[in-house]
Scaffold this motif. Structure first.
Motif, PDB file in Angstrom:
ATOM      1  N   UNK A   1       0.892  -1.106   0.026  1.00  0.00           N
ATOM      2  CA  UNK A   1       0.130  -0.158  -0.122  1.00  0.00           C
ATOM      3  C   UNK A   1       0.689   1.218  -0.317  1.00  0.00           C
ATOM      4  N   UNK A   2       0.915   1.721  -0.482  1.00  0.00           N
ATOM      5  CA  UNK A   2       1.210   3.646  -0.490  1.00  0.00           C
ATOM      6  C   UNK A   2       0.393   4.604  -0.625  1.00  0.00           C
ATOM      7  N   UNK A   3       0.609   5.212   0.250  1.00  0.00           N
ATOM      8  CA  UNK A   3      -0.196   6.244   0.496  1.00  0.00           C
ATOM      9  C   UNK A   3       0.617   8.164  -0.127  1.00  0.00           C
ATOM     10  N   UNK A   4      -0.546   8.396  -0.422  1.00  0.00           N
ATOM     11  CA  UNK A   4       0.388   9.753  -1.326  1.00  0.00           C
ATOM     12  C   UNK A   4       0.000   9.417  -2.228  1.00  0.00           C
ATOM     13  N   UNK A   5      -0.609   8.149  -2.926  1.00  0.00           N
ATOM     14  CA  UNK A   5       0.458   7.337  -4.524  1.00  0.00           C
ATOM     15  C   UNK A   5      -0.041   7.885  -5.428  1.00  0.00           C
ATOM     16  N   UNK A   6      -0.143   9.320  -5.742  1.00  0.00           N
ATOM     17  CA  UNK A   6      -0.647  10.160  -6.769  1.00  0.00           C
ATOM     18  C   UNK A   6       0.017  11.326  -6.739  1.00  0.00           C
TER      19      UNK A   6
ATOM     20  N   UNK B   1       0.031  -7.212  -4.818  1.00  0.00           N
ATOM     21  CA  UNK B   1      -0.651  -6.276  -4.927  1.00  0.00           C
ATOM     22  C   UNK B   1      -0.654  -5.036  -5.322  1.00  0.00           C
ATOM     23  N   UNK B   2      -1.333  -4.278  -5.422  1.00  0.00           N
ATOM     24  CA  UNK B   2      -0.549  -3.022  -5.299  1.00  0.00           C
ATOM     25  C   UNK B   2      -1.680  -2.394  -5.315  1.00  0.00           C
ATOM     26  N   UNK B   3      -1.792  -1.384  -3.944  1.00  0.00           N
ATOM     27  CA  UNK B   3      -2.758  -0.546  -3.458  1.00  0.00           C
ATOM     28  C   UNK B   3      -2.782   1.161  -3.365  1.00  0.00           C
ATOM     29  N   UNK B   4      -3.181   1.719  -3.706  1.00  0.00           N
ATOM     30  CA  UNK B   4      -2.629   2.932  -4.666  1.00  0.00           C
ATOM     31  C   UNK B   4      -3.941   3.984  -3.644  1.00  0.00           C
ATOM     32  N   UNK B   5      -3.399   5.100  -2.271  1.00  0.00           N
ATOM     33  CA  UNK B   5      -4.538   5.607  -1.268  1.00  0.00           C
ATOM     34  C   UNK B   5      -3.821   6.839  -1.211  1.00  0.00           C
ATOM     35  N   UNK B   6      -5.208   7.194  -1.979  1.00  0.00           N
ATOM     36  CA  UNK B   6      -4.871   9.140  -2.484  1.00  0.00           C
ATOM     37  C   UNK B   6      -6.232  10.164  -1.450  1.00  0.00           C
ATOM     38  N   UNK B   7      -6.309  11.060  -0.880  1.00  0.00           N
ATOM     39  CA  UNK B   7      -7.081  11.944  -1.007  1.00  0.00           C
ATOM     40  C   UNK B   7      -7.313  13.024  -2.123  1.00  0.00           C
ATOM     41  N   UNK B   8      -6.747  13.432  -2.414  1.00  0.00           N
ATOM     42  CA  UNK B   8      -7.382  13.782  -4.393  1.00  0.00           C
ATOM     43  C   UNK B   8      -7.428  12.897  -5.339  1.00  0.00           C
TER      44      UNK B   8
ATOM     45  N   UNK C   1      -9.427   8.615  -0.147  1.00  0.00           N
ATOM     46  CA  UNK C   1      -9.215   8.485   1.528  1.00  0.00           C
ATOM     47  C   UNK C   1      -8.128   9.502   2.029  1.00  0.00           C
ATOM     48  N   UNK C   2      -8.477   9.929   2.977  1.00  0.00           N
ATOM     49  CA  UNK C   2      -7.778  10.973   3.915  1.00  0.00           C
ATOM     50  C   UNK C   2      -7.577   9.867   5.616  1.00  0.00           C
ATOM     51  N   UNK C   3      -5.807   9.765   4.751  1.00  0.00           N
ATOM     52  CA  UNK C   3      -5.087   8.968   6.409  1.00  0.00           C
ATOM     53  C   UNK C   3      -5.042   9.946   7.689  1.00  0.00           C
TER      54      UNK C   3
ATOM     55  N   UNK D   1       3.674   8.578   1.888  1.00  0.00           N
ATOM     56  CA  UNK D   1       4.209   8.555   0.915  1.00  0.00           C
ATOM     57  C   UNK D   1       3.405  10.446   1.558  1.00  0.00           C
ATOM     58  N   UNK D   2       2.656  10.143   1.906  1.00  0.00           N
ATOM     59  CA  UNK D   2       1.360  11.005   1.788  1.00  0.00           C
ATOM     60  C   UNK D   2       1.287  12.366   3.145  1.00  0.00           C
ATOM     61  N   UNK D   3       1.411  13.666   2.561  1.00  0.00           N
ATOM     62  CA  UNK D   3       1.753  14.764   3.689  1.00  0.00           C
ATOM     63  C   UNK D   3       1.549  15.932   3.020  1.00  0.00           C
ATOM     64  N   UNK D   4       1.346  17.502   3.651  1.00  0.00           N
ATOM     65  CA  UNK D   4       1.223  18.469   3.649  1.00  0.00           C
ATOM     66  C   UNK D   4       3.001  18.395   3.428  1.00  0.00           C
TER      67      UNK D   4
END
Length: 332
Positions: A7-12, A30-37, A62-64, A85-88
């Motif tokens: 799973x990669x957060x901020x994957x976009x 399997x690859x899971x891409x997680x992003x709030x955008x 979704x949002x972390x 990788x998700x971060x402001x």
């Protein structure tokens, strides 16, 4: 990563999307891409479909910092490895938005990390930044707090936590390279904050390769530092980009010095003076000897910070953040 569910957060995002593409080449289960955008998630999912049509994957919006979304994603997708990788990341924007920076960068990391521990995720990799070293801005301090959090959690469960810290990546969203390119195309001026400001740079693909290498060799609790080479003067970068466009710096395209932005340093550091750098066997990957924190006291402080986040008390949040990260010296 072959045969694993990842799973990669901020994957976009800039780093996350390249990480997804490199991970896809390793043939994960399997690859899971997680992003709030939504748009970024759509783009990377479409590219993965085009380039790796046989790869089992999931695109999760979704949002972390949303515990319901995070717990559901981990429970349903059952990842074995998480790359966070998700971060402001935008320093000036976050200086006066302490609550949002903390809620996303620290509380979001806490929610994701605790969900990973609860689900028995084997490995968790936090993507950090050189701005976490002796931070002078809110963004850097929140990322340093996230580093400490992951080091503390590594000692509390079976999930192996690893942090990878590096400087700027070339051509990432919001970086100086696309900004300078736009300014040159518009005829200038190219704006540089200070004549002496320097930054470390690395290409996005190289950074992602090293992140994956760190995940492979990490045993838990480490902070890996990427060898970024020598720092580059931003004024020199601006001049070179102007020349590469066929123009003359100062004649065809002017360079204007506009002053340091809120929280901005003249130079960045990749490790703290108390973090002894050790070799890893990989020439571009170093190990920063981690500093030890009182886990119980630190946990109490972060619980208080979560309550302050709910109240949106920016002054209290800034004070709490300075207690969490004692070397944080906030600059206006």
């Amino acid at each position: 990563m072959q045969g694993k569910t990842v799973l990669v957060t901020g994957g976009g995002g800039s780093i996350g999307s390249e990480l997804c593409k490199q991970l896809a080449k390793t043939q994960p289960r399997k690859l899971i891409v997680f992003d709030q955008c939504e748009f970024n998630l759509y783009k990377i999912n479409a590219e993965l479909q085009r380039r790796f049509p046989e790869l089992p994957r999931a695109a999760v919006l979704g949002d972390v910092a949303d515990p319901v979304a995070v717990q559901r994603a981990i429970r349903e997708q059952k990842p074995e490895i998480v790359f966070h990788a998700a971060a402001y990341k935008h320093v000036p924007l976050l200086q006066n938005q302490v609550r949002e920076a903390l809620h996303n960068n620290l509380i979001g990391t806490k929610i994701l990390a605790e969900a990973a521990i609860a689900a028995g995720v084997a490995r968790f990799v936090l993507i950090s930044t050189d701005k976490a070293v002796n931070p002078t801005n809110v963004m850097g301090a929140t990322k340093r707090a996230a580093e400490i959090l992951c080091q503390n959690l590594d000692r509390q469960g079976h999930t192996r936590f690893t942090t990878v810290r590096f400087g700027n990546v070339l051509d990432s969203a919001g970086s100086v390279v696309p900004l300078f390119r736009e300014q040159i195309q518009a005829g200038g001026p190219v704006t540089v904050t200070h004549p002496d400001i320097t930054r470390y740079f690395m290409t996005i693909p190289e950074a992602c390769q090293l992140i994956m290498q760190a995940e492979t060799i990490g045993r838990g609790g480490e902070v890996f530092v990427l060898d970024m080479g020598e720092p580059v003067k931003i004024s020199y970068l601006a001049e070179q980009m102007i020349r590469l466009s066929g123009k003359r710096p100062g004649t065809d395209i002017k360079i204007e010095y506009v002053g340091l932005r809120p929280g901005e340093k003249l130079y960045e550091e990749l490790f703290h003076e108390q973090e002894q750098l050790l070799p890893t066997g990989h020439e571009k990957l170093r190990l920063a000897k981690a500093r030890i924190y009182d886990s119980a006291e630190w946990s109490r402080q972060i619980e208080g910070l979560q309550q302050a986040c709910a109240c949106r008390d920016s002054a209290a949040l800034l004070a709490d953040l300075q207690r969490l990260v004692p070397e944080f010296e906030c600059r206006p």
